[in-house]
Design a protein around this motif. Sequence first.
Motif: not given
Length: 509
Positions: A25, A29, A43, A46-47, A259, A261-263, A265-266, A277
């Motif tokens: 991961k 990033t 998915d 998206t990272l 930038e 959306s990650s939180q 998404r989790d 996304e």
Amino acid sequence: MQNLGKVYLVGAGVGELAYLTLRGKQLLTEAEVLIYDALVDSDLLTLVSPNCLKLDVGKRGGQPSTPQAQINQLLVAYCLQGKQVVRLKSGDPFIFGRVREEIEALVAAECAFEVVPGISSVLAAPTFAGIPLTDKYLSNCFAVLSGHQPELLDWNALAKIDTLVILMGTRYLAEIVTKLLACGRIADEPVAIICNCSRPEQKIFQGTLTDIVDRTRGISLSPAVIVIGKVVDLASQLQSSPSSAVLTGKTILVTRAAEQSSQFRDLLQQHGAKVLEMPALEIMPPSSWQTLDNAIANLPQFNWLILTSANGVEYFFERLATLGKDARSLAGIKIAVVGKKTAATLQRKKLQPDFIPPDFVADSLVAHFPEVLEGQKILFPRVETGGREILVKELTTQGAEVTEVPAYQSGCPQKITAEIWQALQQKQIDAITFASSKTVRNFHQLVQQELGHSDILLTTLLENICLASIGPQTSQTCQELFNRVDVEAQEYTLEGLTTALVNYFSNIK
């Protein structure tokens, strides 16, 4: 000049993002170039940064793919350009991953590399199916084999091994069964075929060497793992309970900026959702820094700094640093923020807000402001265009002197990606989330652009899709443009929006 490029050969694991290693991961990033296989779950893509170059090289049996020699050349070429390259392979790189050829090419070109293990379906698929590959009474050993060239294998030797795990073998299932029976394997030997392991669409087919071919005839099985052995009979006892997560099997479309959306998404994935996304905002610097620079040069004249978004925090402090200043320049100035996310972003700058309104919305800031506003000089770094004007109007009405300065701007992307548009058209999305009025407007604009600005087609497209809003203002915009909103968060945060979706889908099951 020394080449600082490096290639990371990363195992993507068995599919879902949840089963990617922490090291994998981190590298995704940081990647500048991503070269990935067809079986890699979308998915995981998206990272990577929006600026990362993504190259799909296929590598799936029976389908078009980039020749291995060309993949080797790509790895070397981008590494020699000084890039951080991630070569993302499904499962583990060293299990049927042809990684040796790629490493040999890198070594020959004197390119630095690192291999990062991944969870292989060899181990994971049987585990998800409740099948232990070893057991004190039923299986003292197991063998792993590729089934796509059965004529090359020693079936007499393999038939004597307690448990067999076969990858890439479903196209040759009948031939594999015939060879094992011919070599003395008993006809009622249990067989399991685990398809799409770890994913919501995972399916398990069980039978014996006698009937497994007939049981699966006409069914598309790939990608799958075949397990043959007495331990297969343990699946009914040892398989994990089905997921009780409310959003399991639901596909949620998130429309925040890429930038940001990650939180979210989790949070959704923790409840079992599959997340797609579609960035409906592009965040960028303002058209001019001049007014913000002037304000920073005169910081001591202000009593309060108001920050209403994480973007405002990031761009304000980035500009502060560019001008050779830091948080010490804010000595004597109180800071008010709107929202938990904004407060958390400020806290990462080692600063605590002096005031957070209780309802996480800008309107609440004026109503609960901790000091008399008359005569207060307030600096308000904000989005350049499109923000709500009510906050400034109400502060001014109360006697405050507000200096608005553009700290960033948000625009609408040019178009919807083909993947998201296909998902919308094929009714694969269960809910669309909106975290601001601007995301609603931009989503509406992008969809109408595809539909030729037809309201009838828009209504049909969104039929049976839950429209979920983070708060009252966003809901109002949904009503204006879509004539409905199905879910509104009670607490106007991403956590609140997640809870609202969980409650909604709990009630309609």
